[in-house]
Design an enzyme around this catalytic site. Structure first.
Site, PDB file in Angstrom:
ATOM      1  N   GLU A   1       1.507  -0.495  -5.037  1.00 52.35           N
ATOM      2  CA  GLU A   1       0.281   0.281  -5.244  1.00 52.35           C
ATOM      3  C   GLU A   1       0.647   1.751  -5.139  1.00 52.35           C
ATOM      4  O   GLU A   1       0.381   2.408  -4.137  1.00 52.35           O
ATOM      5  CB  GLU A   1      -0.778  -0.105  -4.193  1.00 52.35           C
ATOM      6  CG  GLU A   1      -2.157   0.468  -4.485  1.00 52.35           C
ATOM      7  CD  GLU A   1      -2.565   1.630  -3.593  1.00 52.35           C
ATOM      8  OE1 GLU A   1      -3.658   2.165  -3.809  1.00 52.35           O
ATOM      9  OE2 GLU A   1      -1.801   2.015  -2.686  1.00 52.35           O
TER      10      GLU A   1
ATOM     11  N   ASP B   1       0.833  -1.191   0.000  1.00 50.85           N
ATOM     12  CA  ASP B   1       0.000   0.000   0.000  1.00 50.85           C
ATOM     13  C   ASP B   1       0.877   1.255   0.000  1.00 50.85           C
ATOM     14  O   ASP B   1       1.784   1.386   0.823  1.00 50.85           O
ATOM     15  CB  ASP B   1      -0.847  -0.050   1.280  1.00 50.85           C
ATOM     16  CG  ASP B   1      -1.982   0.941   1.271  1.00 50.85           C
ATOM     17  OD1 ASP B   1      -2.920   0.760   0.491  1.00 50.85           O
ATOM     18  OD2 ASP B   1      -1.925   1.907   2.070  1.00 50.85           O
TER      19      ASP B   1
HETATM   20  O1  LIG Z   1      -3.819   6.202  -1.033  1.00 53.49           O
HETATM   21  P1  LIG Z   1      -4.347   5.233  -2.057  1.00 53.49           P
HETATM   22  O2  LIG Z   1      -5.399   5.852  -2.914  1.00 53.49           O
HETATM   23  O3  LIG Z   1      -3.249   4.633  -2.850  1.00 53.49           O
HETATM   24  O4  LIG Z   1      -5.107   4.039  -1.290  1.00 53.49           O
HETATM   25  C1  LIG Z   1      -4.539   3.015  -0.495  1.00 53.49           C
HETATM   26  O5  LIG Z   1      -4.081   3.461   0.743  1.00 53.49           O
HETATM   27  C2  LIG Z   1      -5.066   4.080   1.602  1.00 53.49           C
HETATM   28  C3  LIG Z   1      -4.403   4.284   2.929  1.00 53.49           C
HETATM   29  O6  LIG Z   1      -3.976   3.040   3.405  1.00 53.49           O
HETATM   30  C4  LIG Z   1      -6.321   3.231   1.760  1.00 53.49           C
HETATM   31  O7  LIG Z   1      -7.324   4.062   2.277  1.00 53.49           O
HETATM   32  C5  LIG Z   1      -8.329   3.464   3.088  1.00 53.49           C
HETATM   33  O8  LIG Z   1      -7.797   3.286   4.392  1.00 53.49           O
HETATM   34  C6  LIG Z   1      -7.502   4.498   5.100  1.00 53.49           C
HETATM   35  C7  LIG Z   1      -6.955   4.093   6.429  1.00 53.49           C
HETATM   36  O9  LIG Z   1      -7.876   3.328   7.093  1.00 53.49           O
HETATM   37  C8  LIG Z   1      -8.773   5.327   5.200  1.00 53.49           C
HETATM   38  O10 LIG Z   1      -8.509   6.531   5.887  1.00 53.49           O
HETATM   39  C9  LIG Z   1      -9.294   5.635   3.811  1.00 53.49           C
HETATM   40  O11 LIG Z   1     -10.479   6.386   3.878  1.00 53.49           O
HETATM   41  C10 LIG Z   1      -9.544   4.339   3.082  1.00 53.49           C
HETATM   42  O12 LIG Z   1      -9.935   4.623   1.772  1.00 53.49           O
HETATM   43  C11 LIG Z   1      -6.778   2.712   0.417  1.00 53.49           C
HETATM   44  O13 LIG Z   1      -7.866   1.851   0.556  1.00 53.49           O
HETATM   45  C12 LIG Z   1      -5.614   1.991  -0.223  1.00 53.49           C
HETATM   46  O14 LIG Z   1      -5.958   1.355  -1.415  1.00 53.49           O
END
Ligand SMILES: O=P(O)(O)O[C@H]1O[C@H](CO)[C@@H](O[C@H]2O[C@H](CO)[C@@H](O)[C@H](O)[C@H]2O)[C@H](O)[C@H]1O
Length: 657
Positions: free
Chosen positions: A414, A385
């Site tokens: 990612e 992530d």
């Molecule tokens: O930042 P990206 O768009 O690449 O997304 C990835 O990382 C995010 C952070 O880990 C993650 O976001 C999800 O989890 C967060 C923490 O719990 C939360 O605050 C966000 O609202 C939630 O969307 C995302 O899913 C991941 O793919």
């Protein structure tokens, strides 16, 4: 300093050889270099390649490419995982020099007297060659040398035996003045690093039950989620990717639809908000089960031909054990608080970012411990992530350490960010990368982007996703089932690796207003789905996905990217491309519409050599989606009705076979 013979522009070479290039076991890896020499004597070029254990592979000679350009080409095929190396060598080839001179002189009508020196010198070269060729050929070479020296023979019978050695001495040349390049590295992964089909689902949703307002009545477990595995495997996927499976923070937990207020004891929170009093990154969310349940889940996946990919999200909920045990891993502000994480414009108020500069050594050791813990428990693939928010030196260190323990471990980056960072993550060791595929929505954009990705394949392997829990592109919001098919065809037929989040299967398409995200997003709530009901009513993409994955499996041409070629088609709403596997001759030709609403017509101008045929040849194509067969040539009219089939996926059968 230039060597005796210049050798330039060696490929593959990533950032001038600073990083290893990438390949997989069994992949045909093109090697090339520009090399040239003074005067008219013959130059030979070869590659010396060595496996992870240092033993040299068979002598591989490079052949000259386009006349006059001095670029030499060859192909190697590594057969083991690990760090391979190669050098390119250029050398003076006296046999070829002799052969070229003698054939020209005889062609120009010169006789025995003119060629006396050539005959003597040629025989001397063959004396040297006799010591080099395989034992079984030595006598033949000696006999040719003797014939060349035999003054009782005619010119023709003196040179013929030597001229006939061309193939043998191409493979076993006498080499003088050998010049060698520096060593270049190739990291060779197992095949899944290049060719893989990913399916993402939230195990907590499988077997879950919810009441009004998405109130959980029952939380899914590894045991209930495992029941879904055979259906996913039946669609042809080989990687099952799970969002984080660790305890979820209770402090600052997010509520439904990304709201900042969670209903106490009701809302399940985002799995990426890792850590609570129940444990951190090495723990399992108690409602999913325990380590034994997870191992059993992995075993069920394995029995169904799939691997489980785990999410590696290096961040912490405020109640993660690290926050107490290692506060130095976070950045504390002047007022004593820790700022929450962001990936602008997205705000992650439920997690703290880690500061990788505060205690690099401590953090490295802790993350390595965690990764190896999961590797020991059967996880061989990590979807990482937001790797671009951590330091590259950290990832380079971690990936090399993990690969030293188990070279089969793969890492998907990612990182949706700027190209330099995405390329950099590939260069320092990430196995695969998410891409901008989702946002390439016209034929020309896609063609241009694939050109870039093909040019980067030595360091960045793309993985195409039509959707993720974070991304519900506008095209899917409004394009209806034909657009779901279009995006799935593009992802699975263009890229050797593709993936999808389960929402795609049931045509989920409603966004949270103003966001490129699903409404009632599974990231924040349980989302049990009625798979059986969807199958009964036909409201599922599963049969189509199954067909596409089967086409990928049955056609080796689709399992790599270096072979992608685009063809002319006179309609900007259509894209035409092919992939050909030179070893088997297997050739797939795809024409896909980008228009989910209207019928589109087009005329192809196929690049026939790219299909393995001459320009004039006719051939048969069989559509793998419909079974229809057509007789084709270079120019063909196509009609694509997205309501029927938005794409043709043809296997090409040349008539002569
Ligand atoms: O930042 P990206 O768009 O690449 O997304 C990835 O990382 C995010 C952070 O880990 C993650 O976001 C999800 O989890 C967060 C923490 O719990 C939360 O605050 C966000 O609202 C939630 O969307 C995302 O899913 C991941 O793919």
């Amino acid at each position: 300093m230039t060597g005796r013979f210049p050798i330039e522009d060696v490929t593959p070479s990533v950032s001038c050889g600073r990083y290893p290039s990438k390949a997989v076991v069994g992949e045909l890896v093109p090697i090339s270099a520009v090399s040239y020499r003074e005067g008219h004597h013959a130059l030979g070029v070869n590659v010396v390649w060595k496996g992870p254990h240092g033993a040299a592979e068979p002598f591989t000679r490079l052949v000259p490419g386009e006349p006059g350009l001095d670029r030499w080409h060859g192909v190697i095929k590594p057969d083991r995982v690990g760090r391979w190396t190669f050098t390119v060598e250029a050398f003076d080839d006296p046999y070829l020099t002799w052969r070229n001179a003698v054939t020209k002189k005889i062609g120009a009508g010169q006789g025995l007297e003119d060629l006396a020196n050539d005959l003597a010198e040629g025989a001397d070269v063959l004396d040297l060659a006799a010591k080099i060729v395989p034992a079984g050929d030595e006598e033949r070479v000696r006999a040719a040398a003797a014939a060349m020296r035999d003054e009782n023979r005619s010119l023709f019978s003196r040179v013929s035996p030597a001229l006939e050695l061309e193939k043998l001495l191409w493979q076993n040349p006498v080499r003088h003045l050998v010049t060698t390049t520096r060593s270049y590295a190739i990291w060779v992964d197992r095949q899944r690093a290049l060719y893989s089909s990913w399916y993402e689902f939230f195990p907590r949703s499988e077997g879950a039950e919810i009441g009004p307002d998405a109130t959980p009545i029952r939380h899914g477990t590894f045991a209930t989620a495992a029941k879904r595995i055979p259906a996913v495997a039946a669609m042809g996927f080989d990687v099952l990717y799970l969002p984080p499976i660790h305890p979820i923070g209770k402090i600052n937990r997010k509520g439904r639809n990304n709201t900042l207020v969670a209903r106490e004891g009701i809302d399940v929170g985002s799995p990426w908000a890792i850590g609570s009093d129940e444990g951190g990154h090495d723990a399992i969310h108690p409602q999913l089960g325990d380590l034994a349940d997870f191992r059993e889940f992995i075993a069920v996946a394995r029995d169904n031909g799939m691997e489980v990919a785990m999410d590696l999200a290096l961040q912490a909920a405020p109640d993660h054990p690290w926050v107490k045990s290692n506060p130095e891993w976070f950045t504390t502000r002047a007022d004593g608080t820790i700022a929450y994480a962001e990936n602008p414009p997205k705000k992650y108020q439920d997690i703290y970012p880690i500061n990788f500069d505060n205690d690099p050594r401590g953090l490295r050791e802790e993350v390595l411990r965690i990764v190896l813990h999961w590797v020991e428990n059967g996880v061989k693939i990590f979807r990482v992530d937001n790797p671009h928010t951590k330091t590259l030196t950290f990832w380079q260190w971690l990936i090399s350490k993990v690969k030293a323990v188990d070279p089969d471990v793969l890492f998907l980056a990612e990182a949706f960010t700027r190209p330099a960072m995405m390329n950099g993550l590939g260069k320092i060791g990430f196995t695969q990368s998410y891409t901008y595929f989702t946002w390439r929505t016209t034929a020309w954009e896609m063609r241009e982007y694939l050109g870039q990705l093909k040019a980067s394949i030595d360091w960045m392997r793309p993985n195409f996703w039509p959707n993720t829990p974070d991304i519900l592109h506008e095209s899917l919001q409004h394009g209806g089932p034909p657009m779901f098919k279009i995006r799935t065809v593009l992802a699975s037929m263009l890229s050797p690796s593709w993936g999808m989040y389960s929402g795609l299967e049931l045509f989920e398409h409603v966004n949270r207003p103003g966001a490129e995200e699903y409404i009632d997003n599974e990231k924040f709530e349980l989302k049990p789905r009625d798979w059986a009901g969807a199958e009964r009513s036909g409201q599922t993409l599963a049969p189509y996905i199954t067909k596409l994955n089967a086409i990928r499996r049955d056609n080796p041409a689709l399992q790599w990217l270096r072979n992608l070629e685009f063809h002319g088609i006179d309609n900007p709403s259509l894209l035409c491309w092919s992939k050909r596997d030179p070893e088997t001759g297997n050739t797939v030709l795809v024409i896909c519409s980008f228009d989910s609403a209207n019928v589109q017509w087009g005329n192809t101008a196929l690049d026939m050599p790219a299909l393995g045929m001459d320009w004039h040849e006719r051939f048969t194509v069989t559509d793998q989606l419909t079974g229809a067969t057509y007789e084709w040539g270079q120019h063909n009219a196509v009609r694509i009705d997205p309501q029927a089939e938005p794409a043709h996926v043809f296997v090409v059968h040349p008539r002569r076979h």
